[in-house]
Structures are given as C-alpha cells and as structure tokens.
Design an enzyme around this catalytic site. Structure first.
Site, PDB file in Angstrom:
ATOM      1  N   HIS A   1     -16.460  -6.507  37.324  1.00 43.33           N
ATOM      2  CA  HIS A   1     -15.857  -7.301  37.524  1.00 43.33           C
ATOM      3  C   HIS A   1     -15.800  -7.890  38.211  1.00 43.33           C
ATOM      4  CE1 HIS A   1     -11.779  -7.518  39.956  1.00 43.33           C
ATOM      5  NE2 HIS A   1     -12.392  -6.059  39.803  1.00 43.33           N
ATOM      6  N   CYS A   2     -15.569  -9.891  38.227  1.00 43.57           N
ATOM      7  CA  CYS A   2     -15.042 -10.628  39.480  1.00 43.57           C
ATOM      8  C   CYS A   2     -13.899 -11.468  39.372  1.00 43.57           C
ATOM      9  CB  CYS A   2     -16.376 -11.717  39.739  1.00 43.57           C
ATOM     10  SG  CYS A   2     -16.758 -12.198  38.289  1.00 43.57           S
ATOM     11  N   THR A   3     -13.671 -12.621  39.623  1.00 36.53           N
ATOM     12  CA  THR A   3     -12.612 -13.393  39.655  1.00 36.53           C
ATOM     13  C   THR A   3     -12.514 -13.492  37.665  1.00 36.53           C
ATOM     14  OG1 THR A   3     -12.681 -13.831  41.544  1.00 36.53           O
ATOM     15  CG2 THR A   3     -11.651 -15.449  40.022  1.00 36.53           C
TER      16      THR A   3
ATOM     17  N   THR B   1     -20.403 -11.459  37.060  1.00 35.02           N
ATOM     18  CA  THR B   1     -20.094 -10.250  36.194  1.00 35.02           C
ATOM     19  C   THR B   1     -21.285 -10.614  34.991  1.00 35.02           C
ATOM     20  OG1 THR B   1     -17.805  -9.865  36.586  1.00 35.02           O
ATOM     21  CG2 THR B   1     -18.677  -9.433  34.020  1.00 35.02           C
TER      22      THR B   1
END
Length: 257
Positions: A153-155, A161
């Site tokens: 995941h990222c933000t 992602t």
C-alpha cells in the site's frame, strides 16, 4: 469495455473488500495468466494507507483486516509520511517492510490545472521506475518469498501501489488489458479519497481537478514508455530492476492456481 466490467470477479470472490476507513482495498485474485492459470484469491491485496486502521473507532476495520490472515505488509510510502500519518497497528505481528519506491515528492493537489494530467503523472511514474529500482525489486522479491497472504500500500493505493500491482501482474503474465483495468478500478474510490483530502486540509484549496483519478490512460503511457526504452515492461523488470527468473518462478508458484 469499462474498468468495472473488465475486472469484476465471479461470486463468491470479492475484488473490493469493504472497510469503513479504507477506500481502495482490493484483492488481486482472479486475473488470468497466459498459461491458463489464474491469480489466487485471498493471496495478495493492494490498499490505501493501513495507518487508517489505528486510533479510536477503528476496531471493526482492524478485526476485518486481521480476518484476512495477512502475514506480510509492504508500505510504499516515504518514512516522513509514516511519521505524519502512522503505520499499520502492531507491525511486529507481520513481516513488515517500508520500501519507499518514490524518491522525488510532489503535491498532487497543487498541480497546475492547465497541464496534461495523464502525461504529467506518467512522467512522475517514469521517475519512480528509474529512481526506485532497488525498492521495486525488494518489494517484488518479498511478495514472491515472504509469508503470505500479503498486502502492499501507499497513501491512496493509486500510483505507487498501482505501479507495483502492474509489475506483479506483468510478471504473472496477465494481459495488459487486465493490468490496465485493475489500475483504473481506483476510479471507484476517487470521490472518497478526495473527501479525505478536504477533511485533512480544511485551510487549503485543491488546485488540480484530477486529484484521485486513475484512468487507464496513465498506466498505458507508462507501459508504452517502458516498451520504447527497454523493449517491454517485462524486459524492464528483468534488465533494469533485476528480477531474476528464479524470483519470477517463485512469484508464479505462490500466486497462480
């Protein structure tokens, strides 16, 4: 073909896993490899920030997450993003790695609204494909070898992602059409991601009207750029990132059924 129709799984499997705080948590199962096998359901997930699982009121989401049996968590954000927004609760429960594939930060909300948004983002992706080769390799190797199921995941679960998802699916020999369709499914979360931004920045104005968008066009440009430079996205992963045949074989053994 719409993104929704291209990527919809057959019951009882679910592409989108519903959470209260997470808006873009998806199972990468069900996509078909060129050899006729499919990506296993419940083996690999992609998400927006798992830091949202912490804090008061997150208990139900945390229970849902733990119920998936995830054992490996790959956080693609900058360390300063983690410091500001938090990481997954109880990271010691997992094989956890922070692998920041992006090295040149920029503020999407402040992008000039007059620029070509898809070419602009494709160029930012190009920076990641050159700057972040070590982290990209380590993330893919961990997905291939680390205990599973896994999530990365990222933000927003959109760009960083989306790039890792595209590379993993490419190594699994999933068609480009399905790779692009998976990327575009973030469009279903755009309104909630945008609402989150406004809630977190009450004193700011969002200049860029395409915030939170993820049309197929962005990733199509990225893959075309890699093809022009390296011969194909798979050749980029082999020659530039350093993904070995052994890693690809492990990835396919683990994820294809």
């Amino acid at each position: 073909m719409t993104a929704q129709n291209a990527a919809a799984p057959a019951p009882p499997h679910r592409r989108h896993i519903e959470f209260d705080r997470l808006h873009n948590f998806r199972d990468l199962g069900g996509y078909r490899s060129a050899d006729g096998r499919t990506v296993a359901w419940g083996a690999l997930y992609r998400s927006d920030s798992l830091g949202k699982l912490a804090g008061a009121g997150a208990g139900a989401d945390w229970d849902r997450f733990l119920g998936l049996g995830i054992r490996t968590v790959i956080d693609l954000r900058y360390p300063w993003e983690i410091e500001a927004k938090g990481r997954i609760p109880e990271p010691e429960r997992f094989t956890y790695a922070n692998l920041s594939i992006e090295h040149r930060p920029y503020d999407q909300a402040a992008i000039d609204p007059d620029v070509d948004p898809w070419r602009y983002l494709a160029d930012r992706f190009a920076e990641v494909t050159e700057d972040g080769v070590e982290e990209i390799r380590r993330a893919i190797e961990l997905i291939a070898a680390g205990p599973g199921p896994a999530v990365f995941h990222c933000t927003s679960g959109k760009d960083r992602t989306g790039l890792i998802a595209a590379f993993v699916l490419t190594l699994l020999d999933v068609s480009e059409e399905e790779v692009l369709a998976d990327f575009a499914l973030t469009e279903l979360a755009t309104a909630r991601l945008t609402a989150d931004w406004h809630a977190a920045h009450p004193g700011r104005t969002m200049r860029w009207p395409s915030y939170g968008r993820a049309p197929e066009r962005i990733l199509s440009l990225v893959l075309a750029d890699l093809t022009a430079r390296y011969g194909s996205p798979a050749d980029y992963l082999r020659a530039r990132v350093g993904i070995t045949p052994a890693t690809t074989a492990r990835l396919r053994e683990r994820l294809l059924r």
